[in-house]
Motif scaffolding. Structure first.
Motif, PDB file in Angstrom:
ATOM      1  N   ASP A 192      -0.506 -12.840   2.780  1.00  0.00           N
ATOM      2  CA  ASP A 192      -1.557 -11.832   2.692  1.00  0.00           C
ATOM      3  C   ASP A 192      -1.073 -10.572   1.973  1.00  0.00           C
ATOM      4  N   ALA A 193       0.128 -10.128   2.315  1.00  0.00           N
ATOM      5  CA  ALA A 193       0.670  -8.919   1.692  1.00  0.00           C
ATOM      6  C   ALA A 193       0.912  -9.140   0.203  1.00  0.00           C
ATOM      7  N   PHE A 194       1.400 -10.308  -0.159  1.00  0.00           N
ATOM      8  CA  PHE A 194       1.645 -10.628  -1.559  1.00  0.00           C
ATOM      9  C   PHE A 194       0.338 -10.565  -2.353  1.00  0.00           C
ATOM     10  N   GLN A 195      -0.707 -11.174  -1.806  1.00  0.00           N
ATOM     11  CA  GLN A 195      -2.008 -11.160  -2.474  1.00  0.00           C
ATOM     12  C   GLN A 195      -2.557  -9.741  -2.586  1.00  0.00           C
ATOM     13  N   ARG A 196      -2.442  -8.963  -1.517  1.00  0.00           N
ATOM     14  CA  ARG A 196      -2.975  -7.605  -1.550  1.00  0.00           C
ATOM     15  C   ARG A 196      -2.182  -6.717  -2.513  1.00  0.00           C
ATOM     16  N   ARG A 206      -5.400 -14.208  -7.866  1.00  0.00           N
ATOM     17  CA  ARG A 206      -5.615 -15.056  -6.701  1.00  0.00           C
ATOM     18  C   ARG A 206      -4.305 -15.753  -6.347  1.00  0.00           C
ATOM     19  N   THR A 207      -4.069 -15.964  -5.056  1.00  0.00           N
ATOM     20  CA  THR A 207      -2.841 -16.614  -4.596  1.00  0.00           C
ATOM     21  C   THR A 207      -3.172 -17.979  -4.022  1.00  0.00           C
ATOM     22  N   TYR A 208      -2.641 -19.029  -4.650  1.00  0.00           N
ATOM     23  CA  TYR A 208      -2.858 -20.411  -4.225  1.00  0.00           C
ATOM     24  C   TYR A 208      -1.690 -20.841  -3.342  1.00  0.00           C
ATOM     25  N   ALA A 344      -0.076   7.101   6.424  1.00  0.00           N
ATOM     26  CA  ALA A 344      -1.351   6.502   6.025  1.00  0.00           C
ATOM     27  C   ALA A 344      -1.177   5.231   5.216  1.00  0.00           C
ATOM     28  N   GLY A 345       0.070   4.838   4.959  1.00  0.00           N
ATOM     29  CA  GLY A 345       0.321   3.695   4.097  1.00  0.00           C
ATOM     30  C   GLY A 345       0.590   2.411   4.853  1.00  0.00           C
ATOM     31  N   SER A 346       0.117   1.299   4.296  1.00  0.00           N
ATOM     32  CA  SER A 346       0.371  -0.025   4.857  1.00  0.00           C
ATOM     33  C   SER A 346      -0.175  -1.069   3.884  1.00  0.00           C
ATOM     34  N   PRO A 347       0.484  -2.244   3.786  1.00  0.00           N
ATOM     35  CA  PRO A 347      -0.122  -3.324   3.007  1.00  0.00           C
ATOM     36  C   PRO A 347      -1.483  -3.736   3.554  1.00  0.00           C
ATOM     37  N   PHE A 348      -1.749  -3.362   4.808  1.00  0.00           N
ATOM     38  CA  PHE A 348      -2.981  -3.777   5.471  1.00  0.00           C
ATOM     39  C   PHE A 348      -3.856  -2.594   5.877  1.00  0.00           C
ATOM     40  N   ALA A 349      -3.735  -1.489   5.142  1.00  0.00           N
ATOM     41  CA  ALA A 349      -4.625  -0.353   5.387  1.00  0.00           C
ATOM     42  C   ALA A 349      -6.053  -0.781   5.059  1.00  0.00           C
ATOM     43  N   GLY A 350      -6.982  -0.507   5.964  1.00  0.00           N
ATOM     44  CA  GLY A 350      -8.349  -0.971   5.793  1.00  0.00           C
ATOM     45  C   GLY A 350      -9.068  -0.338   4.619  1.00  0.00           C
ATOM     46  N   PRO A 351     -10.081  -1.027   4.084  1.00  0.00           N
ATOM     47  CA  PRO A 351     -10.659  -2.241   4.661  1.00  0.00           C
ATOM     48  C   PRO A 351      -9.900  -3.506   4.246  1.00  0.00           C
ATOM     49  N   VAL A 352      -9.773  -4.438   5.182  1.00  0.00           N
ATOM     50  CA  VAL A 352      -9.174  -5.748   4.922  1.00  0.00           C
ATOM     51  C   VAL A 352     -10.197  -6.807   5.285  1.00  0.00           C
ATOM     52  N   LYS A 353     -10.532  -7.652   4.305  1.00  0.00           N
ATOM     53  CA  LYS A 353     -11.458  -8.749   4.549  1.00  0.00           C
ATOM     54  C   LYS A 353     -10.712 -10.076   4.555  1.00  0.00           C
ATOM     55  N   ASP A 354     -11.201 -11.015   5.361  1.00  0.00           N
ATOM     56  CA  ASP A 354     -10.615 -12.350   5.339  1.00  0.00           C
ATOM     57  C   ASP A 354     -11.264 -13.183   4.233  1.00  0.00           C
ATOM     58  N   GLN A 355     -10.893 -14.455   4.148  1.00  0.00           N
ATOM     59  CA  GLN A 355     -11.397 -15.321   3.079  1.00  0.00           C
ATOM     60  C   GLN A 355     -12.914 -15.483   3.094  1.00  0.00           C
ATOM     61  N   ASP A 356     -13.510 -15.309   4.259  1.00  0.00           N
ATOM     62  CA  ASP A 356     -14.954 -15.463   4.386  1.00  0.00           C
ATOM     63  C   ASP A 356     -15.713 -14.151   4.156  1.00  0.00           C
ATOM     64  N   GLY A 357     -14.985 -13.104   3.802  1.00  0.00           N
ATOM     65  CA  GLY A 357     -15.617 -11.823   3.541  1.00  0.00           C
ATOM     66  C   GLY A 357     -15.862 -10.980   4.775  1.00  0.00           C
ATOM     67  N   VAL A 358     -15.344 -11.439   5.913  1.00  0.00           N
ATOM     68  CA  VAL A 358     -15.509 -10.688   7.160  1.00  0.00           C
ATOM     69  C   VAL A 358     -14.472  -9.569   7.229  1.00  0.00           C
ATOM     70  N   VAL A 359     -14.922  -8.364   7.527  1.00  0.00           N
ATOM     71  CA  VAL A 359     -14.006  -7.233   7.649  1.00  0.00           C
ATOM     72  C   VAL A 359     -13.186  -7.385   8.933  1.00  0.00           C
ATOM     73  N   ARG A 360     -11.894  -7.522   8.775  1.00  0.00           N
ATOM     74  CA  ARG A 360     -10.992  -7.658   9.922  1.00  0.00           C
ATOM     75  C   ARG A 360     -10.330  -6.337  10.296  1.00  0.00           C
ATOM     76  N   PHE A 378      -5.968 -15.724   6.546  1.00  0.00           N
ATOM     77  CA  PHE A 378      -5.720 -15.406   5.155  1.00  0.00           C
ATOM     78  C   PHE A 378      -6.739 -14.358   4.692  1.00  0.00           C
ATOM     79  N   VAL A 379      -6.273 -13.448   3.848  1.00  0.00           N
ATOM     80  CA  VAL A 379      -7.155 -12.390   3.354  1.00  0.00           C
ATOM     81  C   VAL A 379      -7.918 -12.861   2.123  1.00  0.00           C
ATOM     82  N   GLU A 380      -8.876 -12.071   1.749  1.00  0.00           N
ATOM     83  CA  GLU A 380      -9.667 -12.318   0.551  1.00  0.00           C
ATOM     84  C   GLU A 380      -8.735 -12.432  -0.659  1.00  0.00           C
TER      85      GLU A 380
END
Length: 387
Positions: A192-196, A206-208, A344-360, A378-380
């Motif tokens: 997830d962090a790599f993709q973001r 995109r990360t396969y 305030a920093g993070s690889p996962f600072a919001g907004p973070v969506k999953d593969q289905d587009g849901v905000v996690r 997995f993230v978007e």
């Protein structure tokens, strides 16, 4: 470029010290303070003449086990009077307990169980030997555990995010590949962090992903790499203990590679971008020092020690950059590193969506290290499903 300063002895010793300071307690995934110090006579690891290290793979795997082995040798150099015992290719089953017990029989009162799957055996050995400090690498432990046990790790997903920036800048196909071992939190958060990281500089990236269900199986790794390359992936990375197979396959195909666990740039003189590598020397040395001085109390109240860019002492360092990484990309990575180290920093600072587009993770939310270790999706932008 290193992504963190050398660990301070005072901070790292606090992992196992008799009384955790408020600052140290804030750097753990647990919420309770450590118990009072054990008595000098019964302190786990006190005055130990030997320290044991078990590895799930070979010490020269260009990866996870090589980095841990190098840390064990730093202990040998720092403490000439300590006999350092090592064992390679130790399975993640009852054999691990057998090997640790054999080291204890040889005088070891400090044991490092360095693989994710060594946890159960480590806790079993700790329960059977209350005078031995047993430290496990990478897990979160919960519930009632022996007072002479503990866990430690670094926030691996932070430098992986930075490496994702290099990948996002380098790709021409916008297809990145990730060969991972098991669908555990550590691999999921890294993917997830790599993709973001890649998407932060290239929204089309995109990360396969392909799983191998093994920490080190060169045949499966070769098959996974070939599969991804056939799909048009032009930057390939991995979460595998042994990294040479994937790196060599990518180099042979004339594509770019991002390393993990150790510096393997020598294997890919043309295609190497950068990577994340462990530098355990200071942490391993401090843990041994703390235990030998009789100050080890472990983590019986679920205090799992984590360090990262926010604490200034992540045991991960940025691997060297390859020739394809230009000055602008290096500057972008340096800027992101500074941001990740801020409140305030993070690889996962919001907004973070999953593969289905849901905000996690909502916009404006910055999850702490404990929350990130619970990510199980997995993230978007990641292509492939969790089993």
């Amino acid at each position: 470029m290193k992504i963190r300063s050398r660990p301070s002895t005072a901070l790292l010793a606090a992992l196992l010290a008799a009384s955790l300071t408020t600052a140290c307690a804030a750097n753990t995934a647990g919420t309770a303070a450590a118990p009072a110090a054990a008595t000098a006579a019964g302190a786990p690891g006190k005055g130990s003449p030997a320290a044991g290290f078990i590895f799930v793979g070979p010490k020269d795997d260009y990866g996870y086990n090589q980095a841990a082995y190098q840390g064990s040798q730093a202990v040998a150099k720092a403490f000439p009077d300590v006999k350092v015992l090592t064992a390679e290719n130790v399975p993640e089953d009852d054999n691990a307990a057998r090997v640790m017990n054999s080291m204890i029989a040889k005088g070891a009162k400090i044991i490092f169980a360095t693989s994710y799957g060594h946890l159960d055996a480590a806790l079993k050995v700790a329960a059977e030997h209350p005078d031995v400090a047993v430290i496990q690498q990478g897990n979160l432990i919960t519930g009632a555990v022996p007072k002479n046990s503990g866990t430690y790790f670094g926030t691996v997903y932070e430098p992986v995010y930075l490496a994702g920036i290099a990948a996002g800048k380098a790709t021409k196909s916008n297809k990145l590949g990730y060969v991972y071992a098991f669908p555990i939190n550590q691999t999921i958060t890294n993917i997830d962090a790599f993709q973001r990281g890649a998407a932060s500089v290239n929204p089309d990236a995109r990360t396969y992903v392909v799983g191998t269900s093994s920490w080190c199986d060169p045949a499966k790794q070769a098959e996974a790499a070939a599969n991804l390359l056939k799909q048009g992936v032009d930057v390939l990375t991995q979460h595998q203990d042994c990294t040479a197979t994937v790196i060599k396959a990518t180099e042979a195909a004339g594509m770019y590679t991002v390393g993990y666990h150790a510096d393997a740039s020598a294997l890919a003189p043309k295609g190497w971008l950068t990577g994340s590598q462990w530098d355990w020397d200071a942490l391993f040395t401090d843990i041994v020092k703390t235990a030998r001085e009789g100050r080890f109390t472990g983590s019986p109240y679920n205090a799992n020690f984590r360090v990262g860019l926010k604490t200034g002492d992540n045991p991960f360092v940025q691997a060297p950059f390859g020739p394809a990484v230009d000055a602008a990309t290096k500057a972008e990575i340096d800027k992101a590193r500074t941001r990740l180290g801020s409140a305030a920093g993070s690889p996962f600072a919001g907004p973070v969506k999953d593969q289905d587009g849901v905000v996690r993770i909502p916009e404006g939310t910055v999850p702490d290290y404990a929350a990130i270790e619970k990510i199980d999706y997995f993230v978007e932008g990641v292509v492939g499903k969790l089993p």
